[in-house]
Design an enzyme around this catalytic site. Structure first.
Site, PDB file in Angstrom:
ATOM      1  CG  HIS A 379      -0.364   0.087   2.491  1.00 35.42           C
ATOM      2  ND1 HIS A 379       0.066   1.365   2.940  1.00 35.42           N
ATOM      3  CD2 HIS A 379       0.066  -0.912   3.525  1.00 35.42           C
ATOM      4  CE1 HIS A 379       0.372   1.005   4.245  1.00 35.42           C
ATOM      5  NE2 HIS A 379       0.676  -0.370   4.657  1.00 35.42           N
ATOM      6  CB  CYS A 398       0.913  -4.057   5.408  1.00 40.79           C
ATOM      7  SG  CYS A 398      -0.636  -4.820   5.816  1.00 40.79           S
TER       8      CYS A 398
END
Length: 483
Positions: A379, A398
């Protein structure tokens, strides 16, 4: 008796049971159908492998050279003089070099890359029968340049170890251009142990002491780049610590990375995204050629580790909201108070904390989704400063991307619906939108702490999660006390 549902019938078929006649409502009063059990195929006896003398000699040579693949000398010595003992030793070697030495039962849960099951005996029996034993043996190691160059690096570092490795640099003040004295000599000798282009001699001051000059600073910068450190040409605490890693530890790192190469499939898709978690770098390959690279922020040690996995990017979310994991919400966000939550666009929906989409969202303006068991994804991020650091381990697992829109455009290239202009338009509109990737792109999250660059130099990164040391330890424990 009521008729079988499709689901029930499918269950019986899967179990190896099937009816001799169909059952319908019209037959409700007829005797129930009979079923027969289909026995499982009888276990086949192990394939018998009979060797010719030349084949036996080939196997002995192969086992004698097993150390080239990072194995210990004599690790696959046959347990006896018979051909049967030679075959068994070769089967152990074949499995080790093809799929690794560590049983998957001894993997960490977040080592989600698992080697493909391998029938070594059957494959060897076929190779012997077809008289292609040599080709089979050559096909066993990972067929990747990254593995093959580590083999050469391993030979170099083992040679360094045989020469005595290097001495530990003593603690002391920072050294930089202009410094003089015995510590400068020690630094030159340490760099020369790995880098033959290090100056053989240094200038001396009137007192006869060696002087830290620009050439030595250049040699130090090369070492810092190889170790993923800020190449400032000065010997500070971080550089000193990296240079003081022993030659045996470097050998272990190379061996651990060679082991992880064996967890990959025998062929990787030509179009793929690879993330080196340890180095904090993402690379996009198209037609097997790297076409885009960027820095990445990966998981921090101590509970936020980014897992190893392979999957496929199947959708891109523009203007994504952040559904905060319960643990993060409880530990890090709720304690900051309602005013902080309001100021940062957090809200509670169905008992779960969510951050609204927008430029200030923790996920930034774009998220790349791929199925996995760890709830991780790639992301964007509003915190761009993290990419300037040489050590980028700060996320909750992440992967934050330096150039997410460049990746999105590359993945969507050729899609008539998701042109760069359309992507920009949707982002500007602020509405959360999921864009399906017409041709899903493979993604690999990997942990490379030792790799060879095109100049032939072995590069090392810290073992931030301790996974190199753990892997070597578990292999040793699995082999047992007699190893």
């Amino acid at each position: 008796m009521s008729h079988l549902t499709g689901k029930a019938a499918a269950g019986l078929m899967a179990a190896g049971l099937f009816a001799t006649a169909a059952v319908t409502p019209v037959q409700a009063q007829t005797p129930p159908p009979t079923y027969r059990v289909v026995p499982a195929p009888a276990a086949q006896p192990p394939a018998q492998i009979t060797l010719r003398p030349d084949q036996a000699e080939l196997l002995r040579r192969t086992l004698d050279e097993a150390a080239l693949h990072g194995f210990e000398p004599g690790e696959f010595t046959p347990r006896g003089d018979s051909d049967a003992a030679l075959v068994e030793a070769t089967l152990r070697y074949a499995k080790a070099v093809k799929t690794g030495r560590l049983d998957t039962a001894n993997f960490r849960e977040d080592w989600g890359l698992r080697p493909t099951p391998f029938d070594a005996r059957g494959a060897m029996a076929r190779a012997v029968a077809d008289d292609r034993l040599e080709d089979w043996l050559k096909s066993l190691p990972p067929p990747y340049p990254g593995y093959e160059t580590l083999q050469m690096g391993l030979a170099n570092y083992r040679a360094m170890a045989e020469r005595g490795g290097w001495k530990t640099l003593p603690e002391g003040d920072k050294l930089e251009v202009g410094a003089a004295g015995p510590a400068v000599d020690a630094l030159r000798a340490r760099l020369a142990a790995e880098d033959p282009t290090t100056p053989a001699q240094l200038p001396r001051n009137p007192a006869g002491q060696s002087v830290f000059d620009v050439q030595l600073a250049d040699a130090l910068k090369r070492a810092q780049k190889r170790m993923g450190l800020q190449p400032d040409g000065a010997l500070g605490p971080a550089t000193r610590a990296a240079l003081n890693v022993s030659v045996q530890r470097r050998i272990d790192q190379i061996v651990a990375n060679m082991e992880r190469w064996r967890w990959l499939p025998s062929a990787m898709p030509a179009n793929r995204v690879q993330v080196n978690v340890a180095a904090g770098v993402l690379t996009l390959f198209q037609n097997d050629v790297p076409t885009l690279s960027m820095r990445a922020v990966t998981g921090k040690p101590g509970g936020g580790e980014t897992p190893l996995l392979s999957s496929e990017i199947n959708s891109i979310v523009l203007n994504p909201p952040w559904n905060v994991p319960a643990g993060i919400a409880a530990r890090e966000l709720f304690p900051k108070g309602q005013a902080y939550l309001n100021a940062n666009n957090f809200r509670v929906i169905d008992g779960r904390l969510q951050q609204r989409p927008g430029p200030g969202s923790a996920l930034g303006l774009v998220k790349f989704d791929f199925p996995n068991n760890y709830a991780v994804y790639l992301h964007d991020t509003p915190s761009k400063g993290g990419f300037t650091r040489y050590t980028r381990l700060a996320s909750h697992g992440c992967v934050r991307l330096e150039k997410p829109f460049a990746l999105a455009r590359a993945i969507m290239a050729g899609d008539p619906e998701w042109t760069p202009e359309r992507i920009d338009e949707v982002v500007a509109g602020g509405k959360t939108t999921r864009a399906t990737v017409a041709n899903p792109v493979s993604v690999y999250l990997l942990y490379w702490t030792a790799y060879v660059t095109p100049d032939g130099q072995v590069n090392f990164r810290q073992d931030p999660y301790g996974w190199d040391a753990l892997l070597i330890q578990r292999i040793a424990e699995q082999r047992g006390p007699t190893a």
